[in-house]
Design a protein around this motif. Structure first.
Motif, short mmCIF file in Angstrom:
data_model
loop_
_atom_site.label_atom_id
_atom_site.label_comp_id
_atom_site.label_asym_id
_atom_site.label_seq_id
_atom_site.Cartn_x
_atom_site.Cartn_y
_atom_site.Cartn_z
N SER A 1 1.13 -1.36 -0.33
CA SER A 1 -0.50 0.08 0.49
C SER A 1 0.99 1.41 0.33
CB SER A 1 -0.78 -0.08 0.80
OG SER A 1 -0.34 -0.27 2.45
N PRO A 2 0.71 2.20 -0.50
CA PRO A 2 1.37 3.04 -0.62
C PRO A 2 1.32 4.02 0.67
CG PRO A 2 -0.80 3.84 -1.42
CD PRO A 2 -0.72 2.91 -1.08
N LYS A 3 2.59 5.13 1.09
CA LYS A 3 2.99 5.40 2.48
C LYS A 3 2.16 6.34 2.52
CE LYS A 3 6.77 7.54 4.50
NZ LYS A 3 7.25 9.00 4.34
N GLN A 4 1.60 5.85 3.57
CA GLN A 4 0.61 7.38 4.64
C GLN A 4 1.62 8.72 4.80
OE1 GLN A 4 -2.53 7.50 5.62
NE2 GLN A 4 -2.69 9.44 5.18
N VAL A 5 0.13 9.66 3.83
CA VAL A 5 0.58 10.79 3.78
C VAL A 5 0.67 12.25 4.26
CG1 VAL A 5 0.45 13.30 2.11
CG2 VAL A 5 0.84 11.06 1.13
#
Length: 165
Positions: free
Chosen positions: A31-35
């Protein structure tokens, strides 16, 4: 037609976008890194915002001012996990303060006071405003921008803000 999506009432068009995005996210290996949502963002581009404001019932002069402004989004978060989203222009200043998935009262651009909710799912904020018309605002964050897709009565506006701080 309105449908429920993760506890939010959304239009079928928005629900289809969310379902497609969720399916794509579930097929990725990681999953993409939390911004980090906190920061200052400046409007870079805007499509169909005048028509979106028109469907809300915003008058010509206020629409003209809003579509010609270059607002900044200033997002802060306090120690109790409340976010504040301030929209600043040289003409006006508006803000909302909310906690994830908690309903709150919002003064909308058309001057109406509505019940609203913002649900944070990964790097996406799903913002619903329960008024006439019903409004859905999807904010998709990356490390350097936020893409804001607003929909009311079938009219969709897309605005892109770039992080400046």
């Amino acid at each position: 037609m309105m449908v429920m999506h993760n506890g939010c009432l959304v239009t079928m068009a928005i629900e289809e976008q969310l379902t497609t995005a969720a399916a794509a996210a579930s097929t990725t290996i990681s999953s993409p890194k939390q911004v980090d949502f906190v920061g200052i963002f400046r409007l870079e581009s805007s499509e169909n915002f005048d028509q979106f404001l028109k469907v809300l019932g915003v008058g010509y002069f206020k629409r003209w001012m809003a579509t010609n402004a270059k607002p900044d989004y200033i997002i802060t978060k306090d120690k109790n996990d409340y976010y504040t989203l301030r929209t600043l222009t040289s003409i006006s200043d508006s803000s909302i303060t909310f906690k994830n998935s908690t309903e709150f009262t919002e003064n909308r651009l058309d001057g109406k006071k509505v019940r609203a909710k913002i649900i944070i799912l990964g790097n996406r904020w799903i913002h619903t405003q329960n008024g006439v018309p019903f409004v859905t605002v999807i904010r998709d964050f990356t490390s350097n921008s936020v893409l804001v897709t607003s929909e009311a009565a079938g009219i969709v506006s897309v605005r892109k803000y770039l992080r400046i701080k």
